[in-house]
Design a protein around this motif. Structure first.
Motif, short mmCIF file in Angstrom:
data_model
loop_
_atom_site.label_atom_id
_atom_site.label_comp_id
_atom_site.label_asym_id
_atom_site.label_seq_id
_atom_site.Cartn_x
_atom_site.Cartn_y
_atom_site.Cartn_z
N HIS A 15 -12.49 25.65 36.84
CA HIS A 15 -11.44 25.60 35.82
C HIS A 15 -11.84 24.90 34.52
O HIS A 15 -11.11 25.00 33.54
CB HIS A 15 -10.14 24.99 36.36
N VAL A 16 -12.95 24.16 34.48
CA VAL A 16 -13.33 23.46 33.24
C VAL A 16 -13.71 24.45 32.16
O VAL A 16 -13.24 24.36 31.03
CB VAL A 16 -14.44 22.42 33.49
N ALA A 17 -14.57 25.42 32.48
CA ALA A 17 -14.99 26.40 31.48
C ALA A 17 -13.79 27.16 30.94
O ALA A 17 -13.67 27.35 29.72
CB ALA A 17 -16.01 27.36 32.06
N ASP A 18 -12.88 27.59 31.82
CA ASP A 18 -11.69 28.32 31.37
C ASP A 18 -10.84 27.47 30.42
O ASP A 18 -10.37 27.95 29.40
CB ASP A 18 -10.84 28.77 32.55
N ALA A 19 -10.65 26.20 30.79
CA ALA A 19 -9.85 25.30 29.94
C ALA A 19 -10.53 25.08 28.59
O ALA A 19 -9.87 25.10 27.55
CB ALA A 19 -9.62 23.96 30.65
N CYS A 20 -11.84 24.92 28.60
CA CYS A 20 -12.59 24.72 27.35
C CYS A 20 -12.52 25.96 26.46
O CYS A 20 -12.26 25.86 25.26
CB CYS A 20 -14.05 24.40 27.66
N LEU A 21 -12.76 27.12 27.05
CA LEU A 21 -12.75 28.35 26.25
C LEU A 21 -11.35 28.68 25.74
O LEU A 21 -11.20 29.21 24.62
CB LEU A 21 -13.33 29.51 27.05
N HIS A 22 -10.32 28.33 26.49
CA HIS A 22 -8.95 28.50 26.01
C HIS A 22 -8.71 27.61 24.79
O HIS A 22 -8.14 28.06 23.78
CB HIS A 22 -7.94 28.18 27.12
N LEU A 23 -9.15 26.36 24.86
CA LEU A 23 -9.00 25.46 23.72
C LEU A 23 -9.78 25.97 22.51
O LEU A 23 -9.31 25.86 21.38
CB LEU A 23 -9.44 24.04 24.10
N ASP A 25 -10.79 29.28 21.87
CA ASP A 25 -10.35 30.58 21.38
C ASP A 25 -8.88 30.60 20.94
O ASP A 25 -8.55 31.26 19.96
CB ASP A 25 -10.60 31.66 22.43
N ALA A 26 -8.03 29.90 21.65
CA ALA A 26 -6.60 29.93 21.32
C ALA A 26 -6.17 28.82 20.37
O ALA A 26 -5.14 28.95 19.70
CB ALA A 26 -5.77 29.85 22.61
N HIS A 27 -6.97 27.73 20.31
CA HIS A 27 -6.54 26.58 19.52
C HIS A 27 -7.58 26.11 18.51
O HIS A 27 -7.38 25.08 17.85
CB HIS A 27 -6.17 25.42 20.44
N GLY A 28 -8.69 26.82 18.39
CA GLY A 28 -9.69 26.47 17.39
C GLY A 28 -10.42 25.16 17.63
O GLY A 28 -10.95 24.57 16.69
N GLN A 29 -10.46 24.71 18.86
CA GLN A 29 -11.12 23.44 19.16
C GLN A 29 -12.61 23.65 19.41
O GLN A 29 -13.06 24.73 19.76
CB GLN A 29 -10.48 22.79 20.39
N ASN A 30 -13.39 22.58 19.24
CA ASN A 30 -14.83 22.61 19.45
C ASN A 30 -15.13 22.06 20.84
O ASN A 30 -14.85 20.88 21.12
CB ASN A 30 -15.51 21.77 18.36
N VAL A 31 -15.70 22.88 21.71
CA VAL A 31 -15.94 22.49 23.10
C VAL A 31 -16.88 21.30 23.23
O VAL A 31 -16.56 20.34 23.94
CB VAL A 31 -16.42 23.70 23.94
N PRO A 32 -18.05 21.28 22.58
CA PRO A 32 -18.91 20.10 22.73
C PRO A 32 -18.23 18.81 22.29
O PRO A 32 -18.40 17.76 22.91
CB PRO A 32 -20.12 20.42 21.83
N TYR A 33 -17.42 18.87 21.23
CA TYR A 33 -16.70 17.70 20.74
C TYR A 33 -15.68 17.23 21.77
O TYR A 33 -15.55 16.02 22.03
CB TYR A 33 -16.03 18.06 19.41
N LEU A 34 -14.95 18.16 22.38
CA LEU A 34 -13.97 17.77 23.39
C LEU A 34 -14.65 17.21 24.63
O LEU A 34 -14.17 16.22 25.21
CB LEU A 34 -13.09 18.96 23.77
N PRO A 136 -2.77 17.80 18.20
CA PRO A 136 -3.15 17.95 19.60
C PRO A 136 -2.32 19.02 20.30
O PRO A 136 -1.13 19.15 20.06
CB PRO A 136 -2.87 16.57 20.20
N ARG A 137 -2.98 19.77 21.13
CA ARG A 137 -2.31 20.77 21.97
C ARG A 137 -2.23 20.13 23.34
O ARG A 137 -3.09 20.32 24.18
CB ARG A 137 -3.11 22.06 22.04
N ARG A 138 -1.25 19.30 23.53
CA ARG A 138 -1.20 18.44 24.71
C ARG A 138 -1.30 19.24 26.02
O ARG A 138 -2.05 18.85 26.91
CB ARG A 138 0.03 17.55 24.70
N ALA A 139 -0.56 20.33 26.14
CA ALA A 139 -0.60 21.09 27.40
C ALA A 139 -2.00 21.63 27.66
O ALA A 139 -2.49 21.58 28.79
CB ALA A 139 0.42 22.22 27.37
N ALA A 140 -2.66 22.13 26.62
CA ALA A 140 -4.01 22.66 26.79
C ALA A 140 -5.00 21.53 27.06
O ALA A 140 -5.92 21.67 27.87
CB ALA A 140 -4.43 23.44 25.56
N LEU A 141 -4.80 20.39 26.40
CA LEU A 141 -5.66 19.24 26.65
C LEU A 141 -5.42 18.68 28.06
O LEU A 141 -6.37 18.24 28.72
CB LEU A 141 -5.42 18.16 25.59
N GLU A 142 -4.18 18.71 28.52
CA GLU A 142 -3.87 18.29 29.88
C GLU A 142 -4.59 19.18 30.90
O GLU A 142 -5.09 18.69 31.91
CB GLU A 142 -2.36 18.31 30.14
#
Length: 149
Positions: A15-23, A25-34, A136-142
């Motif tokens: 589930h980590v990769a899915d959560a990262c890619l959702h953040l 693709d859907a929220h414009g977040q940077n995976v390495p930074y998160l 912050p996209r709290r639900a996605a970050l959660e």
């Protein structure tokens, strides 16, 4: 543990990769930074989140996003280009993209302070998202924090 080694182990968890890619693709977040923010919180390593966010944004704009764009453009068949060489080139770009993510993570790690008492990973992710200027996209970050737990 070094950030890169931790990130490879964490990303391989269910589930980590899915959560990262959702953040991403859907929220414009940077995976390495998160991943850095989660690692830093878990290690209790303080850092100047605003300086880290500035580095991440510039790196992503000038390096990460263009490489990701090329890799994604090569995913589908390309007129008049044979599939095998296109896919081989795509894999090479993917390798360079991964190497770029490592350079970014190692740079973020170098900006981090020494280890101390672990902090809450979710709060570290929220703080990083705020420092980057994105709400912050709290639900996605959660979802990511839960996957990392």
């Amino acid at each position: 543990m070094k950030l890169w080694d931790w990130a490879l182990q964490a990303y391989a968890r269910q589930h980590v990769a899915d959560a990262c890619l959702h953040l991403q693709d859907a929220h414009g977040q940077n995976v390495p930074y998160l991943l850095w923010a989660a690692w830093a919180a878990g290690e209790g390593r303080g850092a100047d989140a605003k300086a880290a966010a500035l580095l991440m944004k510039r790196w992503d704009t000038e390096v990460g996003a263009p490489l990701r764009g090329v890799r994604r453009a090569l995913k589908a068949p390309f007129p008049a280009v044979a599939d095998a060489p296109r896919e081989s080139f795509r894999e090479a770009v993917k390798g360079v993209e991964l190497q770029g993510e490592r350079v970014l993570m190692e740079s973020l790690e170098a900006m981090s302070g020494p280890s101390s008492a672990p902090q809450d990973v979710l709060e570290g992710l929220v703080a990083a998202a705020k420092a980057s200027g994105d709400p912050p996209r709290r639900a996605a970050l959660e979802r990511l924090a839960d996957a990392l737990a």
